[in-house]
Design an enzyme around this catalytic site. Sequence first.
Site, PDB file in Angstrom:
ATOM      1  CE1 TYR A  18       0.071   1.863   4.332  1.00  0.00           C
ATOM      2  CE2 TYR A  18       0.416  -0.413   4.644  1.00  0.00           C
ATOM      3  CZ  TYR A  18       0.562   0.858   4.985  1.00  0.00           C
ATOM      4  OH  TYR A  18       0.994   1.063   6.395  1.00  0.00           O
ATOM      5  CB  CYS A  19       1.421   4.042  -1.972  1.00  0.00           C
ATOM      6  SG  CYS A  19       0.113   4.255  -3.112  1.00  0.00           S
ATOM      7  NE  ARG A  20      -1.846  11.709   0.238  1.00  0.00           N
ATOM      8  CZ  ARG A  20      -2.720  12.232  -0.746  1.00  0.00           C
ATOM      9  NH1 ARG A  20      -2.507  11.812  -1.980  1.00  0.00           N
ATOM     10  NH2 ARG A  20      -3.565  13.290  -0.491  1.00  0.00           N
ATOM     11  CB  ILE A  25      -2.787   4.814   3.977  1.00  0.00           C
ATOM     12  CG1 ILE A  25      -3.110   4.585   5.711  1.00  0.00           C
ATOM     13  CG2 ILE A  25      -2.300   6.181   3.704  1.00  0.00           C
ATOM     14  CD1 ILE A  25      -1.758   4.712   6.353  1.00  0.00           C
TER      15      ILE A  25
END
Length: 114
Positions: free
Chosen positions: A64-66, A93
Amino acid sequence: MLVKEIDATELASRLQAGDDVVLLDIRSDAEVAQGVIPGSEHLAMHLIPLKLQDLPRDRDIVLYCRSGARSYHACNFLLQQGVDNVLNLRGGIIGWARQGYEIAAPRQAQAGGF
């Protein structure tokens, strides 16, 4: 090759059920300092090629990233390298937080702790 995706609700269910998934936060150090999904390990995106051989092949790895865009590309890269047990957290996220799930303070980095 198609990138497999998981959404926040499905991920939360799997984590709650004690499913043995590796949760990798591929954001920058500055982003990670703002909070993480509990239980995740930090592996900055640019380090993925260096850590390729350390990734487990026997359980799902959720990246996951932003927002889900960088982690999608990272999953794609890993698929091209023959790592086929990767999933992208759709919405990143931000999507996780929007669903009301916990954001934790980052732990001190643990090198290679998959």
